[in-house]
Design a protein around this motif. Structure first.
Motif, PDB file in Angstrom:
ATOM      1  N   TYR A 199       0.832  -1.205   0.000  1.00 15.49           N
ATOM      2  CA  TYR A 199       0.000   0.000   0.000  1.00 15.49           C
ATOM      3  C   TYR A 199       0.871   1.261   0.000  1.00 15.49           C
ATOM      4  CZ  TYR A 199      -4.359  -2.535   1.207  1.00 15.49           C
ATOM      5  OH  TYR A 199      -5.471  -3.348   1.213  1.00 15.49           O
ATOM      6  N   LEU A 200       1.910   1.264   0.849  1.00 14.37           N
ATOM      7  CA  LEU A 200       2.735   2.464   0.966  1.00 14.37           C
ATOM      8  C   LEU A 200       3.618   2.663  -0.262  1.00 14.37           C
ATOM      9  CD1 LEU A 200       3.717   2.350   4.756  1.00 14.37           C
ATOM     10  CD2 LEU A 200       1.869   3.608   3.641  1.00 14.37           C
ATOM     11  N   ALA A 201       4.072   1.572  -0.880  1.00 17.31           N
ATOM     12  CA  ALA A 201       4.826   1.706  -2.136  1.00 17.31           C
ATOM     13  C   ALA A 201       3.930   2.280  -3.227  1.00 17.31           C
ATOM     14  CB  ALA A 201       5.409   0.361  -2.558  1.00 17.31           C
ATOM     15  N   ASP A 202       2.638   1.909  -3.213  1.00 19.53           N
ATOM     16  CA  ASP A 202       1.684   2.507  -4.160  1.00 19.53           C
ATOM     17  C   ASP A 202       1.591   4.014  -3.943  1.00 19.53           C
ATOM     18  OD1 ASP A 202       1.048   0.098  -5.355  1.00 19.53           O
ATOM     19  OD2 ASP A 202      -0.731  -0.250  -4.120  1.00 19.53           O
ATOM     20  N   ARG A 203       1.548   4.432  -2.693  1.00 19.46           N
ATOM     21  CA  ARG A 203       1.458   5.874  -2.409  1.00 19.46           C
ATOM     22  C   ARG A 203       2.700   6.616  -2.884  1.00 19.46           C
ATOM     23  NH1 ARG A 203      -1.301   6.622   3.597  1.00 19.46           N
ATOM     24  NH2 ARG A 203      -3.447   6.134   2.930  1.00 19.46           N
ATOM     25  N   LEU A 204       3.854   6.011  -2.673  1.00 16.31           N
ATOM     26  CA  LEU A 204       5.076   6.649  -3.154  1.00 16.31           C
ATOM     27  C   LEU A 204       5.070   6.740  -4.679  1.00 16.31           C
ATOM     28  CD1 LEU A 204       7.679   4.979  -0.763  1.00 16.31           C
ATOM     29  CD2 LEU A 204       7.059   7.401  -0.825  1.00 16.31           C
ATOM     30  N   ALA A 205       4.548   5.714  -5.339  1.00 18.52           N
ATOM     31  CA  ALA A 205       4.443   5.753  -6.802  1.00 18.52           C
ATOM     32  C   ALA A 205       3.514   6.872  -7.242  1.00 18.52           C
ATOM     33  CB  ALA A 205       3.955   4.408  -7.329  1.00 18.52           C
ATOM     34  N   ALA A 206       2.397   7.051  -6.515  1.00 20.47           N
ATOM     35  CA  ALA A 206       1.458   8.116  -6.868  1.00 20.47           C
ATOM     36  C   ALA A 206       2.092   9.487  -6.678  1.00 20.47           C
ATOM     37  CB  ALA A 206       0.198   7.999  -6.012  1.00 20.47           C
ATOM     38  N   ARG A 207       2.901   9.639  -5.641  1.00 18.28           N
ATOM     39  CA  ARG A 207       3.551  10.935  -5.418  1.00 18.28           C
ATOM     40  C   ARG A 207       4.561  11.255  -6.510  1.00 18.28           C
ATOM     41  NH1 ARG A 207       4.682  11.858   1.060  1.00 18.28           N
ATOM     42  NH2 ARG A 207       2.511  11.643   1.724  1.00 18.28           N
ATOM     43  N   LEU A 208       5.166  10.222  -7.076  1.00 18.18           N
ATOM     44  CA  LEU A 208       6.183  10.466  -8.095  1.00 18.18           C
ATOM     45  C   LEU A 208       5.580  10.521  -9.491  1.00 18.18           C
ATOM     46  CD1 LEU A 208       9.205  10.845  -7.645  1.00 18.18           C
ATOM     47  CD2 LEU A 208       9.567   8.507  -8.387  1.00 18.18           C
ATOM     48  N   ALA A 209       4.635   9.615  -9.790  1.00 17.56           N
ATOM     49  CA  ALA A 209       4.076   9.523 -11.144  1.00 17.56           C
ATOM     50  C   ALA A 209       2.687  10.122 -11.261  1.00 17.56           C
ATOM     51  CB  ALA A 209       4.040   8.057 -11.586  1.00 17.56           C
ATOM     52  N   GLY A 210       1.998  10.348 -10.125  1.00 15.57           N
ATOM     53  CA  GLY A 210       0.631  10.845 -10.151  1.00 15.57           C
ATOM     54  C   GLY A 210      -0.360   9.727  -9.873  1.00 15.57           C
ATOM     55  N   THR A 211      -1.485  10.091  -9.253  1.00 13.73           N
ATOM     56  CA  THR A 211      -2.484   9.085  -8.900  1.00 13.73           C
ATOM     57  C   THR A 211      -3.035   8.384 -10.134  1.00 13.73           C
ATOM     58  OG1 THR A 211      -3.120  10.334  -6.929  1.00 13.73           O
ATOM     59  CG2 THR A 211      -4.700   8.724  -7.756  1.00 13.73           C
ATOM     60  N   SER A 212      -3.334   9.136 -11.176  1.00 11.14           N
ATOM     61  CA  SER A 212      -3.906   8.546 -12.386  1.00 11.14           C
ATOM     62  C   SER A 212      -2.982   7.496 -12.982  1.00 11.14           C
ATOM     63  CB  SER A 212      -4.191   9.640 -13.411  1.00 11.14           C
ATOM     64  OG  SER A 212      -4.684   9.087 -14.609  1.00 11.14           O
ATOM     65  N   ALA A 213      -1.677   7.785 -13.030  1.00  8.52           N
ATOM     66  CA  ALA A 213      -0.720   6.829 -13.591  1.00  8.52           C
ATOM     67  C   ALA A 213      -0.598   5.597 -12.700  1.00  8.52           C
ATOM     68  CB  ALA A 213       0.644   7.496 -13.755  1.00  8.52           C
ATOM     69  N   ALA A 214      -0.608   5.800 -11.369  1.00  6.02           N
ATOM     70  CA  ALA A 214      -0.496   4.664 -10.450  1.00  6.02           C
ATOM     71  C   ALA A 214      -1.705   3.742 -10.566  1.00  6.02           C
ATOM     72  CB  ALA A 214      -0.341   5.165  -9.013  1.00  6.02           C
ATOM     73  N   VAL A 215      -2.908   4.335 -10.654  1.00  4.81           N
ATOM     74  CA  VAL A 215      -4.122   3.531 -10.806  1.00  4.81           C
ATOM     75  C   VAL A 215      -4.113   2.803 -12.152  1.00  4.81           C
ATOM     76  CG1 VAL A 215      -6.624   3.652 -11.090  1.00  4.81           C
ATOM     77  CG2 VAL A 215      -5.523   4.924  -9.240  1.00  4.81           C
ATOM     78  N   SER A 216      -3.703   3.488 -13.190  1.00  3.95           N
ATOM     79  CA  SER A 216      -3.647   2.881 -14.516  1.00  3.95           C
ATOM     80  C   SER A 216      -2.666   1.716 -14.545  1.00  3.95           C
ATOM     81  CB  SER A 216      -3.256   3.931 -15.548  1.00  3.95           C
ATOM     82  OG  SER A 216      -3.162   3.376 -16.837  1.00  3.95           O
ATOM     83  N   ALA A 217      -1.530   1.859 -13.848  1.00  7.75           N
ATOM     84  CA  ALA A 217      -0.543   0.777 -13.798  1.00  7.75           C
ATOM     85  C   ALA A 217      -1.104  -0.438 -13.074  1.00  7.75           C
ATOM     86  CB  ALA A 217       0.731   1.259 -13.113  1.00  7.75           C
ATOM     87  N   LEU A 218      -1.839  -0.209 -11.978  1.00  5.03           N
ATOM     88  CA  LEU A 218      -2.457  -1.321 -11.264  1.00  5.03           C
ATOM     89  C   LEU A 218      -3.509  -2.002 -12.135  1.00  5.03           C
ATOM     90  CD1 LEU A 218      -2.886   0.168  -7.676  1.00  5.03           C
ATOM     91  CD2 LEU A 218      -1.416  -1.739  -8.342  1.00  5.03           C
ATOM     92  N   ALA A 219      -4.262  -1.201 -12.872  1.00  2.00           N
ATOM     93  CA  ALA A 219      -5.303  -1.768 -13.730  1.00  2.00           C
ATOM     94  C   ALA A 219      -4.703  -2.622 -14.839  1.00  2.00           C
ATOM     95  CB  ALA A 219      -6.145  -0.655 -14.340  1.00  2.00           C
ATOM     96  N   SER A 220      -3.455  -2.372 -15.203  1.00  2.65           N
ATOM     97  CA  SER A 220      -2.843  -3.130 -16.296  1.00  2.65           C
ATOM     98  C   SER A 220      -2.635  -4.592 -15.931  1.00  2.65           C
ATOM     99  CB  SER A 220      -1.509  -2.495 -16.703  1.00  2.65           C
ATOM    100  OG  SER A 220      -0.536  -2.670 -15.688  1.00  2.65           O
ATOM    101  N   VAL A 221      -2.635  -4.915 -14.617  1.00  3.94           N
ATOM    102  CA  VAL A 221      -2.456  -6.313 -14.219  1.00  3.94           C
ATOM    103  C   VAL A 221      -3.794  -7.000 -13.992  1.00  3.94           C
ATOM    104  CG1 VAL A 221      -0.241  -5.781 -13.159  1.00  3.94           C
ATOM    105  CG2 VAL A 221      -2.291  -5.803 -11.731  1.00  3.94           C
ATOM    106  N   LEU A 222      -4.896  -6.259 -14.114  1.00 12.03           N
ATOM    107  CA  LEU A 222      -6.217  -6.855 -13.989  1.00 12.03           C
ATOM    108  C   LEU A 222      -6.623  -7.500 -15.314  1.00 12.03           C
ATOM    109  CD1 LEU A 222      -8.002  -3.992 -12.042  1.00 12.03           C
ATOM    110  CD2 LEU A 222      -7.598  -6.288 -11.151  1.00 12.03           C
ATOM    111  N   GLY A 223      -7.366  -8.578 -15.226  1.00 16.40           N
ATOM    112  CA  GLY A 223      -7.805  -9.230 -16.453  1.00 16.40           C
ATOM    113  C   GLY A 223      -6.645  -9.943 -17.130  1.00 16.40           C
ATOM    114  N   PRO A 224      -6.818 -10.308 -18.394  1.00 17.56           N
ATOM    115  CA  PRO A 224      -5.751 -10.995 -19.109  1.00 17.56           C
ATOM    116  C   PRO A 224      -4.541 -10.085 -19.303  1.00 17.56           C
ATOM    117  CG  PRO A 224      -7.749 -10.780 -20.466  1.00 17.56           C
ATOM    118  CD  PRO A 224      -7.991 -10.061 -19.194  1.00 17.56           C
ATOM    119  N   GLU A 225      -3.356 -10.708 -19.422  1.00 13.20           N
ATOM    120  CA  GLU A 225      -2.151  -9.923 -19.673  1.00 13.20           C
ATOM    121  C   GLU A 225      -2.340  -9.113 -20.942  1.00 13.20           C
ATOM    122  OE1 GLU A 225      -2.041 -13.010 -18.736  1.00 13.20           O
ATOM    123  OE2 GLU A 225      -0.700 -13.144 -17.007  1.00 13.20           O
ATOM    124  N   PRO A 226      -2.034  -7.805 -20.894  1.00 12.55           N
ATOM    125  CA  PRO A 226      -2.309  -6.946 -22.041  1.00 12.55           C
ATOM    126  C   PRO A 226      -1.580  -7.410 -23.301  1.00 12.55           C
ATOM    127  CG  PRO A 226      -0.909  -5.822 -20.425  1.00 12.55           C
ATOM    128  CD  PRO A 226      -1.414  -7.078 -19.778  1.00 12.55           C
TER     129      PRO A 226
END
Length: 429
Positions: A301-328
Motif C-alpha cells: 500500500y505504501l509503495a503505491d502511495r510513493l508511486a502516486a507521489r512520483l508519477a501521479g495518482t492517475s498513472a499509479a491507478v492505470s498501472a495497477l489496472a494493467s495487471v487486472l484481467g488478461p495480460e495486455p
C-alpha cells in the motif's frame, strides 16, 4: 458506484447511453470495451460467470489471513492519507523477528560453548552437528534466473539514467543492476550473499505499458528500496524459516516398521513427545506469519502511495489496472506468433484503458479475489486506497517522449534475443 454519465476523458470510448436490461440504469456504451452495469453488475465479466478462485485447506487458511491483514491495514491507512513510512504492522513484525533471532542466537552460543567444553571425538561430533544445523537454516543466495539478461549501463545508458533520476527524486538507492526477462511483471529482487537489489523488467509488460504506467511501476519498486522492504522481508523470512524448519525437524515422521506391541508403544510415546516439543515453534511461526502478512500488505500500500507521489495518482491507478484481467496484448501476441509475425508488435499497439473499464476490471477483481500474489493486497483495495487519498500530481523528473523512445531502442536487442523464450511462453500459455 460508478457514475452513469461517462467521465469527460471517457466520452470518446463511450459515446452513447443505453438502459441496463436488468435494472434500467443508464449505461455508457461504445464499441471498444465491455458494456456493464455499475448498479447491479450486469455483464460485469463480459457474460462469463464470476467464480472466486478455489483453494486447498492450507492455501485457503493463508488467503484468509492475508485478506484479514489487507482489510485491516487498508482501514488504518485510510485514516492516515499522508503516511508513507512504516506503521504498526511493520514494527510488530520486525520486533517479533528480532526477538526470535536473538533467542536463536543465544541458544546457538550456548550450544557452541557446550560443544567446546567437550573433549576429543565428542567435541568434533558436536561441532559438526552444529555446523550442519547452521548450514541447513542459512538463507539461499538468491541466484538470478539464468533466462534473465543483464542490461549493462553501456548498452542502455538512458534506461539506467532514468532509473537513477527517479531513485534520487524518491530518496532511494538505485538498484545495483537491471535485468530483463519475458515475464508480465516488474519487480525488485535480491541476489548474492549481500542481498544486492536488482530491478527485473518483464519486457512483455514493459512493451505493452504506456510511459506513465512504466513510470508508476518503477516508482513503486523504488519505493520498496526507499522503505528498505527487501531487508525487512529477508529478516522476517529468516525468523519464519527457523521456526517452521525447527518444527519440521522435530515433528515425527511416519514409519511402517512392525516391531510388536512394545515397539509400537515406544514409537507412539516418542512421537507424542516430538509433537509437544514442536508445538512452541509452530505457535511462534503462526504468530510471525500473521504479523508478516500485515507487514507485507502495508509495504505494498505504501509503495503505491510513493508511486502516486512520483508519477501521479492517475498513472499509479492505470498501472495497477494493467495487471487486472488478461495480460495486455497476450492474445494478439499469440495470434501474431502463430501467423509467423513479430509477437512483440501487438504489445506495442496496446491501447490505454478508460477509467470506466478500469473500474469494471477492479470490480471483477473484487468479486474473484484478484491480487498479484499472496504478498500483495487485493488489487481493488489498492486502487480504492489511492483514489480515496485524492488526486496527486506527480513530481517525477521530466522524462519526455524522446527519452522513452530512446529506452525502447536500447531494449530492442534484448527483445530480439528473448524472442525464442517469449514464443515458448506464449505456446505454454
Amino acid at each position: 458506484m460508478t457514475a452513469a454519465v461517462p467521465l469527460e476523458h471517457d466520452r470518446e470510448w463511450y459515446p452513447h447511453l443505453t438502459p441496463c436490461p436488468a435494472c434500467g440504469a443508464a449505461l455508457p456504451t461504445g464499441d471498444s470495451f465491455t458494456t456493464w452495469c455499475h448498479d447491479c453488475d450486469w455483464n460485469v465479466n463480459g457474460g462469463n460467470p464470476v467464480e472466486p478462485r478455489q483453494h486447498t485447506l492450507l492455501s485457503g487458511w493463508r488467503r484468509r489471513i492475508t485478506d484479514w491483514a489487507a482489510t485491516r491495514v487498508y482501514a488504518g491507512l485510510a485514516q492516515r492519507p499522508e503516511a508513507v513510512t512504516a506503521g504498526r504492522a511493520h514494527r510488530l513484525a520486525v520486533t517479533l523477528a528480532v526477538a526470535v533471532l536473538v533467542g536463536v542466537g543465544l541458544l546457538l552460543a550456548a550450544a557452541i560453548a557446550f560443544a567446546l567444553s567437550l573433549q576429543g571425538v565428542p567435541r568434533v561430533v558436536a561441532l559438526a552437528l552444529l555446523a550442519l544445523t547452521v548450514w541447513f537454516f542459512l538463507p539461499g543466495r538468491g541466484r538470478p534466473d539464468p533466462r534473465c539478461l543483464t542490461v549493462d549501463p553501456v548498452q542502455a545508458p538512458e534506461l539506467h539514467e532514468a532509473v537513477a533520476r527517479l531513485a534520487d527524486t524518491l530518496g532511494a538507492q538505485p538498484p545495483d543492476a537491471i535485468r530483463v526477462d519475458t515475464s508480465y511483471n516488474l519487480a525488485v529482487l535480491t541476489h548474492g550473499a549481500f542481498s544486492r537489489p536488482v530491478l527485473v523488467v518483464g519486457l512483455p509488460l514493459w512493451t505493452a505499458m504506456a510511459p506513465e504506467q512504466r513510470l508508476a511501476v518503477i516508482s513503486h519498486e523504488l519505493g520498496h528500496l526507499k522503505r528498505r522492504d527487501l531487508r525487512t522481508r529477508r529478516l522476517i523470512g529468516l525468523a519464519q524459516d527457523l521456526m517452521w524448519g525447527t518444527a519440521d525437524l522435530l515433528w515425527p515422521r511416519r514409519t511402517s516398521e512392525d516391531g510388536g506391541t512394545g515397539a509400537e508403544l515406544l514409537v507412539l510415546a516418542t512421537g507424542a513427545m516430538q509433537r509437544v516439543a514442536a508445538l512452541p515453534f509452530i505457535g511462534v511461526a503462526l504468530v510471525l506469519d500473521r504479523a508478516d502478512a500485515s507487514a507485507r500488505q502495508e509495504a505494498e500500500y505504501l509503495a503505491d502511495r510513493l508511486a502516486a507521489r512520483l508519477a501521479g495518482t492517475s498513472a499509479a491507478v492505470s498501472a495497477l489496472a494493467s495487471v487486472l484481467g488478461p495480460e495486455p496484448g497476450q492474445v494478439a501476441a499469440s495470434a501474431a506468433m502463430r501467423r509467423g509475425e513479430d509477437p512483440w508488435q501487438p504489445l506495442r499497439e496496446v491501447r490505454g484503458r478508460p477509467q470506466r473499464e478500469i473500474r469494471r476490471l477492479a470490480r471483477v477483481g473484487e468479486l474473484v479475489g484478484h491480487r498479484s500474489d499472496d504478498s500483495h493486497p487485493p488489487t481493488h483495495l489498492r486502487i480504492r486506497l489511492l483514489e480515496e487519498c485524492g488526486p496527486v500530481t506527480g513530481r517525477a523528473p521530466g522524462i519526455d517522449a524522446a527519452t522513452w523512445a530512446a529506452i525502447d531502442r536500447e531494449l530492442e536487442p534484448f527483445r530480439r534475443e528473448l524472442t525464442p523464450q517469449f514464443v515458448d511462453d506464449l505456446l505454454e500459455a
